[in-house]
Motif scaffolding. Structure first.
Motif, PDB file in Angstrom:
ATOM      1  N   VAL A   5     -27.048  12.433  26.167  1.00 52.14           N
ATOM      2  CA  VAL A   5     -28.080  11.422  25.886  1.00 52.14           C
ATOM      3  C   VAL A   5     -28.588  11.684  24.478  1.00 52.14           C
ATOM      4  CG1 VAL A   5     -30.315  10.506  26.592  1.00 52.14           C
ATOM      5  CG2 VAL A   5     -28.679  11.290  28.318  1.00 52.14           C
ATOM      6  N   THR A   6     -28.479  10.684  23.616  1.00 47.67           N
ATOM      7  CA  THR A   6     -28.800  10.900  22.204  1.00 47.67           C
ATOM      8  C   THR A   6     -30.294  10.781  21.932  1.00 47.67           C
ATOM      9  OG1 THR A   6     -28.676   8.568  21.635  1.00 47.67           O
ATOM     10  CG2 THR A   6     -26.589   9.806  21.612  1.00 47.67           C
ATOM     11  N   ARG A  49     -26.730  11.946  31.130  1.00 44.38           N
ATOM     12  CA  ARG A  49     -26.518  10.547  31.494  1.00 44.38           C
ATOM     13  C   ARG A  49     -26.245  10.406  32.994  1.00 44.38           C
ATOM     14  NH1 ARG A  49     -26.142   7.252  27.897  1.00 44.38           N
ATOM     15  NH2 ARG A  49     -25.358   8.683  26.290  1.00 44.38           N
ATOM     16  N   ASP A  96     -31.630  11.146  33.218  1.00 42.50           N
ATOM     17  CA  ASP A  96     -32.096  10.417  32.030  1.00 42.50           C
ATOM     18  C   ASP A  96     -33.102   9.323  32.379  1.00 42.50           C
ATOM     19  OD1 ASP A  96     -29.091   8.333  31.511  1.00 42.50           O
ATOM     20  OD2 ASP A  96     -30.132   9.005  33.319  1.00 42.50           O
ATOM     21  N   GLU A 142     -30.955  17.578  22.887  1.00 38.16           N
ATOM     22  CA  GLU A 142     -29.635  16.978  23.097  1.00 38.16           C
ATOM     23  C   GLU A 142     -28.701  18.058  23.642  1.00 38.16           C
ATOM     24  OE1 GLU A 142     -29.145  13.397  19.767  1.00 38.16           O
ATOM     25  OE2 GLU A 142     -28.273  15.381  19.382  1.00 38.16           O
ATOM     26  N   GLU A 202     -31.530   7.296  22.175  1.00 30.42           N
ATOM     27  CA  GLU A 202     -31.738   6.830  23.558  1.00 30.42           C
ATOM     28  C   GLU A 202     -33.025   7.432  24.140  1.00 30.42           C
ATOM     29  OE1 GLU A 202     -27.379   6.211  25.470  1.00 30.42           O
ATOM     30  OE2 GLU A 202     -27.749   8.219  24.637  1.00 30.42           O
ATOM     31  N   ILE A 203     -33.280   8.683  23.813  1.00 29.80           N
ATOM     32  CA  ILE A 203     -34.502   9.327  24.310  1.00 29.80           C
ATOM     33  C   ILE A 203     -35.724   8.587  23.758  1.00 29.80           C
ATOM     34  CG2 ILE A 203     -35.878  11.452  24.216  1.00 29.80           C
ATOM     35  CD1 ILE A 203     -33.126  12.966  24.003  1.00 29.80           C
TER      36      ILE A 203
END
Ligand code: SF4
Length: 364
Positions: free
Chosen positions: A236-237, A195, A199, A220, A240-241
């Motif tokens: 960053v999950t 993050r 990202d 992750e 989110e990706i």
């Protein structure tokens, strides 16, 4: 269950597995690395060193770590013997060489060649940061290596320097090209997004991979850093990706995932280097764990078996080796080590304990 030699075909339930083992003694023919949940480990990850020529911020401090003393590290012959036992006696069908950075290991090509001579012949891969790959890709291919995973977290050389504390971005790109030219395909890229760090590059990295025929896997970030500074908030999950990849209009994959760590999606209007539909993967160990289908067993550079990436205890095969134990005794100890594997990594449990051994000494 994956089958090996004819002996296996007789076995069609875990119960029978153990009956077979107790009836025929530790190692009559090919047995399996079964755990108490019925998972069978057939994918061996071998860490060949804890040393690395990068200093990635999410992995280790700038000054590096206290490296493993040489005498503690398995010799090439010891590595070859354990890989042989795993393949010939314990049903391992895939071997991945990792580190630290495996290309630092002088005997890597010979170790790959020894594994390639095994019968049954395992699938062989290497996970590397790509530095020096342009020099050895051809020799690794000739030795029998099938394919490579190369870590690349940014397309920006300056950001690469910030992330790895080294100016080697061009070397990684050269390594990727050399791997593709040598036929170590599919060439897979492993990317960790952080993050506020890189990202913003998810879409650009995927476009780069598509433009060059590489397969990209986003991973992750996991609580395995040497500094023990991992936080869920900074991770960053997978959601989110995938949100960042919306412009690619991803479609669910039509090929079953099996035991593979990566969940994959099809990328419409794109094909990979082999002319197959292009795919992108996300390895979401934290938010979408896949432990239920885990088929991995791990050997560390100092000869310890880890039955899980997040295991907090290990089983010592190096002592058995150096005490002169026969193959079947080593195979038996390996089976015992795997039988105790926990159901999953337990990261969500309030009792979760990060392993003492950092990722750099476990390998991917
Ligand atoms: S965390 Fe452990 S059990 Fe889960 S997939 Fe990874 S190695 Fe397997």
């Amino acid at each position: 269950m994956r089958v090996g030699t004819a002996a296996w075909e007789r076995i069609d339930s875990i119960g029978e597995c153990f009956e077979e083992i107790s009836r025929t003694g530790p190692v009559a023919s090919v047995t399996v690395l079964a755990d108490r949940f019925g998972r069978i480990a057939t994918d061996l990850r071998v860490s060949l060193t804890d040393r690395c020529n990068l200093r990635c911020t999410y992995c280790m401090p700038a000054e590096g770590l206290a490296w493993m003393p040489q005498p503690q590290q398995l010799t090439d012959d010891e590595v070859n013997r354990l890989v042989r036992i795993a393949v010939e006696q314990l049903g391992v069908t895939e071997v991945r060489f990792t580190g630290g950075e495996p290309l630092i290991r002088r005997g890597l090509v010979g170790i790959v060649a020894a594994a390639a001579r095994l019968d049954p012949r395992p699938q062989l891969s290497v996970t590397t940061n790509g530095i020096g790959l342009d020099r050895v890709a051809g020799a690794l291919k000739e030795a029998g290596l099938n394919r490579v995973n190369v870590s690349l977290d940014t397309l920006d050389p300056a950001r690469f320097h910030t992330l790895t504390r080294r100016d080697r971005h061009a070397d990684v790109l050269a390594g990727l090209r050399a791997a593709a030219d040598a036929g170590l395909t599919p060439v897979k890229i492993n990317t960790v997004l952080m993050r506020g760090v890189n990202d913003d590059e998810a879409a650009a990295l995927l476009q780069f991979a598509l433009d060059h025929g590489y397969q990209l896997r986003f991973i992750e970030q996991m609580p395995l850093d040497a500094q023990h500074q991992w936080t869920r908030a900074e991770m960053v999950t997978a959601d989110e990706i995938l949100a960042a990849l919306k412009p690619f209009d991803l479609r669910p994959d039509n090929v079953s995932r099996g035991t593979a760590p990566a969940e994959t999606w099809l990328i419409p209007h794109h094909v990979d280097a082999a002319g197959e539909p292009a795919r992108v993967g996300v390895i979401a160990s934290v938010t979408r764990p896949f432990c239920g289908d885990c088929d991995r067993t791990r050997l560390t550079a100092d000869g310890q078996i880890r039955n899980c990436l997040f295991a907090t205890d290990e089983s010592d095969l190096r002592k058995l080796l150096r005490d002169g134990a026969p193959d079947n005794e080593i195979a038996d100890a390996w089976q015992v080590a795997m039988r105790g594997k926990r159901a999953g990594h337990g990261i969500d449990d309030p009792t979760f304990l990060q392993p003492a051994r950092p990722m750099s000494a476990i390998g991917g």
